[in-house]
Motif scaffolding. Sequence first.
Motif, mmCIF file in Angstrom:
data_model
loop_
_atom_site.group_PDB
_atom_site.id
_atom_site.type_symbol
_atom_site.label_atom_id
_atom_site.label_comp_id
_atom_site.label_asym_id
_atom_site.label_seq_id
_atom_site.Cartn_x
_atom_site.Cartn_y
_atom_site.Cartn_z
ATOM 1 N N ILE A 76 0.828 -1.214 0.000
ATOM 2 C CA ILE A 76 0.000 0.000 0.000
ATOM 3 C C ILE A 76 0.858 1.258 0.000
ATOM 4 C CG2 ILE A 76 -1.653 1.332 1.400
ATOM 5 C CD1 ILE A 76 -2.665 -1.517 2.355
ATOM 6 N N ASP A 77 1.974 1.229 0.698
ATOM 7 C CA ASP A 77 2.854 2.408 0.747
ATOM 8 C C ASP A 77 3.665 2.588 -0.527
ATOM 9 O OD1 ASP A 77 2.050 3.350 3.215
ATOM 10 O OD2 ASP A 77 3.550 2.197 4.327
ATOM 11 N N ARG A 78 3.509 1.660 -1.488
ATOM 12 C CA ARG A 78 4.285 1.755 -2.725
ATOM 13 C C ARG A 78 3.439 1.743 -3.993
ATOM 14 N NH1 ARG A 78 7.009 -0.223 1.248
ATOM 15 N NH2 ARG A 78 9.274 -0.045 1.425
ATOM 16 N N PHE A 79 2.257 1.144 -3.917
ATOM 17 C CA PHE A 79 1.431 0.991 -5.113
ATOM 18 C C PHE A 79 0.031 1.569 -4.884
ATOM 19 C CE2 PHE A 79 4.531 -2.544 -5.078
ATOM 20 C CZ PHE A 79 5.223 -2.228 -6.238
ATOM 21 N N SER A 80 -0.859 1.359 -5.825
ATOM 22 C CA SER A 80 -2.185 1.959 -5.792
ATOM 23 C C SER A 80 -3.053 1.364 -4.689
ATOM 24 C CB SER A 80 -2.880 1.753 -7.141
ATOM 25 O OG SER A 80 -4.245 2.123 -7.065
ATOM 26 N N LEU A 81 -3.363 2.176 -3.694
ATOM 27 C CA LEU A 81 -4.252 1.743 -2.624
ATOM 28 C C LEU A 81 -5.626 1.408 -3.197
ATOM 29 C CD1 LEU A 81 -4.640 3.512 0.823
ATOM 30 C CD2 LEU A 81 -6.628 2.727 -0.435
ATOM 31 N N ARG A 82 -6.065 2.212 -4.148
ATOM 32 C CA ARG A 82 -7.402 2.031 -4.727
ATOM 33 C C ARG A 82 -7.568 0.637 -5.325
ATOM 34 N NH1 ARG A 82 -9.559 3.871 -10.101
ATOM 35 N NH2 ARG A 82 -11.802 4.243 -9.854
ATOM 36 N N TRP A 83 -6.593 0.181 -6.104
ATOM 37 C CA TRP A 83 -6.700 -1.114 -6.759
ATOM 38 C C TRP A 83 -6.406 -2.257 -5.798
ATOM 39 C CZ3 TRP A 83 -9.128 -1.950 -11.134
ATOM 40 C CH2 TRP A 83 -9.274 -0.886 -12.034
ATOM 41 N N LEU A 84 -5.492 -2.051 -4.867
ATOM 42 C CA LEU A 84 -5.205 -3.096 -3.885
ATOM 43 C C LEU A 84 -6.424 -3.382 -3.007
ATOM 44 C CD1 LEU A 84 -1.605 -2.036 -2.809
ATOM 45 C CD2 LEU A 84 -2.221 -4.212 -3.882
ATOM 46 N N TYR A 85 -7.128 -2.334 -2.621
ATOM 47 C CA TYR A 85 -8.324 -2.509 -1.796
ATOM 48 C C TYR A 85 -9.382 -3.303 -2.568
ATOM 49 C CZ TYR A 85 -10.715 -0.931 2.498
ATOM 50 O OH TYR A 85 -11.303 -0.854 3.741
ATOM 51 N N LEU A 86 -9.540 -2.960 -3.832
ATOM 52 C CA LEU A 86 -10.506 -3.678 -4.676
ATOM 53 C C LEU A 86 -10.144 -5.160 -4.755
ATOM 54 C CD1 LEU A 86 -12.889 -3.573 -6.734
ATOM 55 C CD2 LEU A 86 -11.151 -3.243 -8.507
ATOM 56 N N PHE A 123 -5.717 -6.925 4.291
ATOM 57 C CA PHE A 123 -5.519 -5.636 3.622
ATOM 58 C C PHE A 123 -6.479 -4.562 4.138
ATOM 59 C CE2 PHE A 123 -3.152 -8.295 0.836
ATOM 60 C CZ PHE A 123 -2.307 -7.486 0.095
ATOM 61 N N ASN A 124 -7.577 -4.961 4.770
ATOM 62 C CA ASN A 124 -8.600 -3.966 5.089
ATOM 63 C C ASN A 124 -8.089 -2.855 5.992
ATOM 64 O OD1 ASN A 124 -11.556 -3.151 5.051
ATOM 65 N ND2 ASN A 124 -11.191 -3.325 7.241
ATOM 66 N N TRP A 125 -7.462 -3.205 7.118
ATOM 67 C CA TRP A 125 -7.070 -2.164 8.071
ATOM 68 C C TRP A 125 -5.897 -1.327 7.592
ATOM 69 C CZ3 TRP A 125 -10.219 -6.036 9.384
ATOM 70 C CH2 TRP A 125 -11.300 -5.710 10.218
ATOM 71 N N PRO A 126 -4.832 -1.904 7.024
ATOM 72 C CA PRO A 126 -3.799 -1.030 6.448
ATOM 73 C C PRO A 126 -4.347 -0.116 5.350
ATOM 74 C CG PRO A 126 -2.938 -3.250 6.729
ATOM 75 C CD PRO A 126 -4.411 -3.332 7.006
ATOM 76 N N CYS A 127 -5.235 -0.641 4.514
ATOM 77 C CA CYS A 127 -5.839 0.197 3.460
ATOM 78 C C CYS A 127 -6.663 1.316 4.074
ATOM 79 C CB CYS A 127 -6.730 -0.652 2.552
ATOM 80 S SG CYS A 127 -5.861 -1.602 1.290
ATOM 81 N N ALA A 128 -7.529 0.973 5.022
ATOM 82 C CA ALA A 128 -8.432 1.967 5.594
ATOM 83 C C ALA A 128 -7.681 3.032 6.384
ATOM 84 C CB ALA A 128 -9.472 1.276 6.470
ATOM 85 N N VAL A 129 -6.723 2.607 7.191
ATOM 86 C CA VAL A 129 -5.978 3.569 8.015
ATOM 87 C C VAL A 129 -5.143 4.492 7.132
ATOM 88 C CG1 VAL A 129 -4.170 3.789 9.760
ATOM 89 C CG2 VAL A 129 -5.990 2.108 10.069
ATOM 90 N N ALA A 130 -4.514 3.942 6.088
ATOM 91 C CA ALA A 130 -3.741 4.776 5.159
ATOM 92 C C ALA A 130 -4.658 5.729 4.406
ATOM 93 C CB ALA A 130 -2.974 3.895 4.177
ATOM 94 N N CYS A 131 -5.839 5.259 4.057
ATOM 95 C CA CYS A 131 -6.790 6.104 3.325
ATOM 96 C C CYS A 131 -7.257 7.270 4.198
ATOM 97 C CB CYS A 131 -7.974 5.259 2.866
ATOM 98 S SG CYS A 131 -9.033 6.082 1.664
ATOM 99 N N VAL A 132 -7.577 6.995 5.452
ATOM 100 C CA VAL A 132 -7.969 8.070 6.371
ATOM 101 C C VAL A 132 -6.837 9.080 6.508
ATOM 102 C CG1 VAL A 132 -8.471 8.607 8.792
ATOM 103 C CG2 VAL A 132 -9.671 6.729 7.658
ATOM 104 N N ARG A 133 -5.614 8.575 6.611
ATOM 105 C CA ARG A 133 -4.447 9.451 6.712
ATOM 106 C C ARG A 133 -4.372 10.397 5.512
ATOM 107 N NH1 ARG A 133 -0.590 12.737 8.590
ATOM 108 N NH2 ARG A 133 0.977 12.955 6.983
#
Length: 424
Positions: A76-86, A123-133
Motif C-alpha cells: 500500500i505504501d508503494r502501489f495503488s491503494l485504490r486497486w489493492l483494496y478492490l 488488507f482492510n485495516w492497512p488500506c483503511a488507516v492509510a486512506c484516512v491518513r
Amino acid sequence: MPAPSPVATWRWSVVWLLFLATMLNYMDRQALNNTQRHLLAEFEPDPARRNAVYADIQFAFGVSFALFQIVAGLLIDRFSLRWLYLGAIVVWSGAGVLTGMVPAGAVGALIACRVMLGVGEAFNWPCAVACVRRVIPRESRGLANGIFHSGASIGAVATPFLVLLAVNRETGEGWRGLFVVVGAVGAVWAALWMATTRGDRAAVIDHVEPADPAVPGSSTPFTAAFGMRAFWVCLATGVCVNLCWHFYNQWFPRYLTEDLRVAADTELYILAGFYVAADLGSLVSGWTTRRLVRAGHTVERSRQLVMTGVAVVLLAATVPAALLPAGALFGLKVGMFFVVAAAAMGGFAIFFSLAQDVIPRHTATILGVCGCMSWLVISGVTKTIGEFGLAGPGKYATLFVVIGCVPLLAAAAGWLWPRDTLQH
C-alpha cells in the motif's frame, strides 16, 4: 487551539465506504463465529474435540491474517491503494463463498478457506488507516477512525440477524447459504468503491507522500521506526487492544453456548446487542477525542485521556460481568458484558490514530507490522486455550478477568508517547 476546519463531503463519503468494507469484512469473518454450534457439529462429531478444532480454525485464520498485514502495508505504501483494496475484497469475498461449499468433515478444506479469508482481510485495516491518513485532517482522524472501524461491530450485529433468518435453529440447515450470500455482497462494494474514487479523488487516495528533505520527517525510512519510542508505544497499544477485543470476539459465543447454555436464538440476540454496544464504543471514543481537542487539549493528551478512561471502564465492567451468577442477575450480567464490548472497541480509534502519526508516509506499513504482531499474539493465545483446555464450562470467568486487565497496559503505554513528536 483552533476548532477543526470543515472537511469536504466527498472525503467523508470515502470514510463511509471504508465503514462498509469493514462491515463486510466482519460479516465474512463472523459468519463462522455465529454458526459455530452447527458448523462444528458437522465437521467434528466428538463434542469433547470441538473446542480444539475451533481453535485450530481460528489459529489458521489468525496467522494468515497476521503475516499478510505486513505484506499489505508494504504494498500500500508503494502501489495503488485504490486497486489493492478492490483486489483484497474480491479475495476475501471469494473465500467466504467457497467456505459455504466445503464438504462436511473436510476440516482441512475449511481451514484452507479461512487462510484465504485471512489473506484478503489482512488488507482492510492497512488500506483503511492509510486512506484516512490521506483524506482526513489530523484533528478529525480519531472520529474518522471511529466511524470506519465501527463497521466491524455493525457487521457483527447484522450477522446474527442473518443467521436467524437463514439458518434453522434446530438442524443448522442454511448455514452454507449464509456464507455464499455474505461473500457475494462484496461485489456491490467493489462497484461503489470504483465509482466513488475515480478521477481526481483516485489521485488523492493513491498519493504517497514523497521524500522531501525540506519537509521534516518526510524522508525518514520505514526501518527508522524501530528506533522510535512512538512506534513501540503504538505497537504496545495495538497488541493490547487487539488481544482484548478479539479474545471476546472469538470466545464470547462459545461462552454463551457452553457456560451460560443459552438457546440458539437467545445467543444470537445477545451477540447482536454485544456488537451494537461495541459500535457505540468505537464512535464515542473517536467523538470524545475530537471534543477534547475542541476544548483545548492537545491531540496527544486527548488520546491519552480517552484510552485511560476506556481501560478503567473495561476492567470495572469485566469483574461483575465475569463473576455475577447467571440466574436472577442474568440481565445485569449481560449488560455488563455490553459495557465491556463498548470499552474494548473504543481503544481502536486511539490505536489507529497513533499508527497514522509514527511515520506518516509509511502509515500502512506501520499498521501492518502492528497488526501482524497483534494477531500472532492473539493466535498464540487462541491455540493455547484450545490445546490446554483452558476454555469450557466454569472456566471462562478467570479468562475474562485476566483479559480485562490488558487494556490498562495500553493506557500506560500511551502516557509514554514522546512529547516532541512532529505534528503532521
